[in-house]
Design a protein around this motif. Sequence first.
Motif, PDB file in Angstrom:
ATOM      1  N   PHE A 214       2.808   4.954   6.566  1.00 14.99           N
ATOM      2  CA  PHE A 214       3.343   3.919   7.451  1.00 14.99           C
ATOM      3  C   PHE A 214       2.206   3.259   8.230  1.00 14.99           C
ATOM      4  N   ALA A 215       2.207   1.924   8.161  1.00 14.67           N
ATOM      5  CA  ALA A 215       1.182   1.128   8.833  1.00 14.67           C
ATOM      6  C   ALA A 215       1.841  -0.144   9.340  1.00 14.67           C
ATOM      7  N   PRO A 216       1.294  -0.757  10.393  1.00 19.08           N
ATOM      8  CA  PRO A 216       1.929  -1.958  10.955  1.00 19.08           C
ATOM      9  C   PRO A 216       1.840  -3.162  10.020  1.00 19.08           C
ATOM     10  N   PHE A 217       2.947  -3.860   9.922  1.00 22.23           N
ATOM     11  CA  PHE A 217       3.019  -5.128   9.201  1.00 22.23           C
ATOM     12  C   PHE A 217       3.734  -6.093  10.117  1.00 22.23           C
ATOM     13  N   TYR A 218       3.012  -7.082  10.611  1.00 24.19           N
ATOM     14  CA  TYR A 218       3.523  -7.978  11.651  1.00 24.19           C
ATOM     15  C   TYR A 218       4.061  -7.180  12.847  1.00 24.19           C
ATOM     16  N   GLY A 219       3.340  -6.113  13.187  1.00 24.43           N
ATOM     17  CA  GLY A 219       3.661  -5.360  14.394  1.00 24.43           C
ATOM     18  C   GLY A 219       4.708  -4.286  14.233  1.00 24.43           C
ATOM     19  N   ARG A 220       5.289  -4.134  13.048  1.00 25.65           N
ATOM     20  CA  ARG A 220       6.322  -3.115  12.828  1.00 25.65           C
ATOM     21  C   ARG A 220       5.847  -2.127  11.761  1.00 25.65           C
ATOM     22  N   GLN A 221       6.046  -0.832  12.028  1.00 26.79           N
ATOM     23  CA  GLN A 221       5.662   0.191  11.067  1.00 26.79           C
ATOM     24  C   GLN A 221       6.407  -0.008   9.748  1.00 26.79           C
ATOM     25  N   CYS A 222       5.646   0.010   8.670  1.00 32.31           N
ATOM     26  CA  CYS A 222       6.177  -0.393   7.366  1.00 32.31           C
ATOM     27  C   CYS A 222       5.620   0.533   6.281  1.00 32.31           C
ATOM     28  N   ALA A 223       6.463   0.987   5.372  1.00 30.72           N
ATOM     29  CA  ALA A 223       6.014   1.820   4.254  1.00 30.72           C
ATOM     30  C   ALA A 223       5.067   0.996   3.381  1.00 30.72           C
ATOM     31  N   THR A 224       3.828   1.467   3.257  1.00 34.98           N
ATOM     32  CA  THR A 224       2.779   0.731   2.551  1.00 34.98           C
ATOM     33  C   THR A 224       2.173   1.639   1.491  1.00 34.98           C
ATOM     34  N   ILE A 225       2.023   1.131   0.284  1.00 31.00           N
ATOM     35  CA  ILE A 225       1.530   1.925  -0.828  1.00 31.00           C
ATOM     36  C   ILE A 225       0.186   2.587  -0.483  1.00 31.00           C
ATOM     37  N   SER A 226       0.089   3.892  -0.762  1.00 31.69           N
ATOM     38  CA  SER A 226      -1.128   4.642  -0.438  1.00 31.69           C
ATOM     39  C   SER A 226      -1.981   4.918  -1.667  1.00 31.69           C
ATOM     40  N   GLN A 227      -1.473   4.602  -2.845  1.00 32.07           N
ATOM     41  CA  GLN A 227      -2.166   4.923  -4.086  1.00 32.07           C
ATOM     42  C   GLN A 227      -3.498   4.195  -4.230  1.00 32.07           C
ATOM     43  N   ILE A 228      -3.587   2.964  -3.727  1.00 27.70           N
ATOM     44  CA  ILE A 228      -4.809   2.170  -3.888  1.00 27.70           C
ATOM     45  C   ILE A 228      -5.984   2.867  -3.221  1.00 27.70           C
ATOM     46  N   SER A 229      -5.768   3.363  -2.021  1.00 30.91           N
ATOM     47  CA  SER A 229      -6.830   4.040  -1.288  1.00 30.91           C
ATOM     48  C   SER A 229      -7.327   5.265  -2.050  1.00 30.91           C
ATOM     49  N   ARG A 230      -6.404   6.050  -2.586  1.00 28.99           N
ATOM     50  CA  ARG A 230      -6.789   7.252  -3.331  1.00 28.99           C
ATOM     51  C   ARG A 230      -7.493   6.905  -4.638  1.00 28.99           C
ATOM     52  N   LEU A 231      -6.988   5.886  -5.329  1.00 29.54           N
ATOM     53  CA  LEU A 231      -7.623   5.453  -6.574  1.00 29.54           C
ATOM     54  C   LEU A 231      -9.061   5.007  -6.335  1.00 29.54           C
ATOM     55  N   ALA A 232      -9.243   4.206  -5.296  1.00 28.51           N
ATOM     56  CA  ALA A 232     -10.587   3.707  -4.985  1.00 28.51           C
ATOM     57  C   ALA A 232     -11.517   4.857  -4.621  1.00 28.51           C
ATOM     58  N   GLN A 233     -10.985   5.833  -3.890  1.00 28.35           N
ATOM     59  CA  GLN A 233     -11.785   6.982  -3.484  1.00 28.35           C
ATOM     60  C   GLN A 233     -12.214   7.800  -4.702  1.00 28.35           C
ATOM     61  N   ASN A 234     -11.282   8.002  -5.634  1.00 23.83           N
ATOM     62  CA  ASN A 234     -11.539   8.875  -6.780  1.00 23.83           C
ATOM     63  C   ASN A 234     -12.344   8.205  -7.891  1.00 23.83           C
ATOM     64  N   THR A 235     -12.175   6.901  -8.070  1.00 24.06           N
ATOM     65  CA  THR A 235     -12.812   6.214  -9.202  1.00 24.06           C
ATOM     66  C   THR A 235     -14.033   5.403  -8.801  1.00 24.06           C
ATOM     67  N   LYS A 236     -14.196   5.148  -7.491  1.00 26.83           N
ATOM     68  CA  LYS A 236     -15.290   4.307  -6.979  1.00 26.83           C
ATOM     69  C   LYS A 236     -15.192   2.862  -7.486  1.00 26.83           C
ATOM     70  N   ALA A 237     -13.991   2.469  -7.905  1.00 29.02           N
ATOM     71  CA  ALA A 237     -13.776   1.097  -8.366  1.00 29.02           C
ATOM     72  C   ALA A 237     -13.889   0.121  -7.199  1.00 29.02           C
ATOM     73  N   ALA A 238     -14.407  -1.058  -7.474  1.00 33.25           N
ATOM     74  CA  ALA A 238     -14.449  -2.114  -6.461  1.00 33.25           C
ATOM     75  C   ALA A 238     -13.027  -2.600  -6.178  1.00 33.25           C
ATOM     76  N   ILE A 239     -12.787  -3.026  -4.945  1.00 34.32           N
ATOM     77  CA  ILE A 239     -11.475  -3.543  -4.547  1.00 34.32           C
ATOM     78  C   ILE A 239     -11.608  -5.033  -4.270  1.00 34.32           C
ATOM     79  N   LEU A 240     -10.821  -5.829  -5.007  1.00 34.47           N
ATOM     80  CA  LEU A 240     -10.845  -7.282  -4.830  1.00 34.47           C
ATOM     81  C   LEU A 240      -9.508  -7.749  -4.286  1.00 34.47           C
ATOM     82  N   LEU A 241      -9.558  -8.565  -3.258  1.00 36.62           N
ATOM     83  CA  LEU A 241      -8.345  -9.162  -2.698  1.00 36.62           C
ATOM     84  C   LEU A 241      -8.050 -10.462  -3.429  1.00 36.62           C
TER      85      LEU A 241
END
Length: 309
Positions: A214-241
């Motif tokens: 849970f992380a704020p989205f427009y000021g309200r706590q919102c379920a936000t996918i956590s897989q990206i953070s773990r994937l980036a940590q484990n694979t060292k892949a670059a993250i592009l917005l």
Amino acid sequence: MAKKTTTLDKSITNFLGPKHWLSWGAMGVAYLLSYLPWCGQKFLGNTLGTIHYALSTNRKNICHVNLKICFPDMSEEERTQLAKAHFKSMGIGVFEMFVSWFQDRSKTEEKVMFNNQDVIEKALNKGKGCIIIGAHFSSIDLCGTHMARYIDVHPIYKLQRNPVVNWVMERQREAIFTKTIERKNVRAVIKSLKENKAVWYAIDQDYGRKNSVFAPFYGRQCATISQISRLAQNTKAAILLYDYGRTENGYFLSLTELEDYPSGDEVADATTINKLVEAQINNKKEQYFWSHRRFKTQPINGDPSPYRK
């Protein structure tokens, strides 16, 4: 309720029975509408959106609840105008989806501008693959189709309940992208990254408590996918917005590499992503998927949904 299953391993003969005739008829209409000129599609998309707003009580309620949560300082009249504009934008998006399914990309190629193309090359030169993250805007299908002109990207997709729609959608995407990955297939994602490919996630929907922090989205706590953070940590892949959208005369695509991500803190990373998505939304508010239940999962298990009437 129909189970969502892939059709890639099935022949079209599996879906020719009478119960699928209505769906095939709809696909036939969609095919014909994809030949309309762009101005005609925009006009009909606006009309479709206006009708949908008038008739869809549930989606209209979801949209208004989201707008009230995210823009509490807007007047009721301003939120109503934004909601109506959103439905029109989504209506146009339906016709863009038809074009992306049934027309060659050359038909809309001249309307698309891709900014910062060099970002992908720099990211892949590191040899660890890259994860492209973006939000859901109404032109997602058409802009995604054109992304594949520039990048050998492997998109993550969600199956639909209608098997005829899946049959058409999956084959269209197989024709455009060298590989597509169903969203639960994490092993395929890791394989693509090890092969130094780009994987594309749309990261702004509620996938439930198990797959989120849970992380704020427009000021309200919102379920936000956590897989990206773990994937980036484990694979060292670059993250592009990835940012994209519809303009007055066409479409734009843009990429930016994120620095200092992941941080090692999944909540902090989710907060960063949500702030970046907010910034994209604020530049084109009506194009965002406001009619999806972004705040469905509550921080306290058992608390009522804000969409409950």
